[in-house]
Scaffold this active site. Structure first.
Site, mmCIF file in Angstrom:
data_model
loop_
_atom_site.group_PDB
_atom_site.id
_atom_site.type_symbol
_atom_site.label_atom_id
_atom_site.label_comp_id
_atom_site.label_asym_id
_atom_site.label_seq_id
_atom_site.Cartn_x
_atom_site.Cartn_y
_atom_site.Cartn_z
ATOM 1 C CB SER A 13 -0.907 0.011 1.234
ATOM 2 O OG SER A 13 -1.469 1.290 1.445
ATOM 3 C CD1 TRP A 181 -8.847 2.726 4.919
ATOM 4 C CD2 TRP A 181 -10.780 3.430 4.047
ATOM 5 N NE1 TRP A 181 -8.957 2.170 3.673
ATOM 6 C CE2 TRP A 181 -10.137 2.583 3.112
ATOM 7 C CE3 TRP A 181 -12.009 3.995 3.716
ATOM 8 C CZ2 TRP A 181 -10.692 2.288 1.859
ATOM 9 C CZ3 TRP A 181 -12.564 3.691 2.483
ATOM 10 C CH2 TRP A 181 -11.906 2.850 1.566
#
EC number: 5.99.1.4
Length: 195
Positions: A13, A181
């Site tokens: 990521s 998030w």
């Protein structure tokens, strides 16, 4: 008791790379500690019911995502280079070894510098060993842990616990009863911690 930010991430990521650049400083400023928890993004997505393709498979989306990543990297003044592969499972598992030895932040920071800052190939075991050494860890012991049934079982357990907690992507940051998030929520996390 010191407050803890549970940081869920996967070395595949790039947004977790960006979040990690700011998270330790934000935590220290608020008197918090960061607890590093590696996940497997594809596994977490499927467990949450998200069966869509990865971002890399949607060409219009990846074009916009790359532009956003470049903007974030420019804002943070850091390099951003896509890695030569996305095979990061051994690196994720290695975090659990680093956690046990109190070197998780150092390992994760240097690993992200290598993978997304320099664009190394995560399949290169020499890079993993060098990262371990740079973090103050025994490289041979870390590699043995990653290859062992014990290490693999610990990584499976960490992923399962993350899924049970509701982790569906990365980066995700949990503190108190709040969930943040994405790298673009890091300012919200900072604001919450200072209130």
């Amino acid at each position: 008791m010191t407050r803890t930010i549970d940081f869920y991430f996967d070395f595949i990521s790039p947004f977790s790379y960006l979040a990690q650049l700011k998270l330790p400083e934000i935590a220290r400023a608020a008197g918090c500690e960061v607890d590093y928890w590696p996940i497997d993004i594809p596994e977490a997505k499927i467990a949450a019911g998200n069966y869509g393709p990865s971002n890399r498979e949607v060409l219009p989306k990846i074009k916009v995502m790359k532009a956003d990543l470049e903007r974030w990297a420019d804002r943070y003044g850091v390099p951003l280079n896509f890695p030569a592969s996305f095979d990061c499972a051994h690196w994720n598992c290695a975090v659990l070894y680093a956690r046990k030895h109190g070197r998780a932040e150092q390992f994760v920071t240097d690993a992200y510098r290598r993978i997304w800052g320099q664009g190394i190939d995560p399949r290169d075991r020499g890079e993993l060993a060098a990262c371990a050494t740079a973090a103050g860890l025994d490289a041979d012991a870390l590699l043995a842990f990653v290859d062992s049934p014990i290490g693999q079982n610990e990584y499976r357990k960490a992923r399962s616990q993350a899924i049970q907690r509701g982790v569906f992507g990365a980066p995700m940051m949990f503190v108190d009863d709040q969930i943040f998030w994405g790298n673009d929520r890091i300012d919200f996390l900072s604001d919450y911690l200072t209130k």
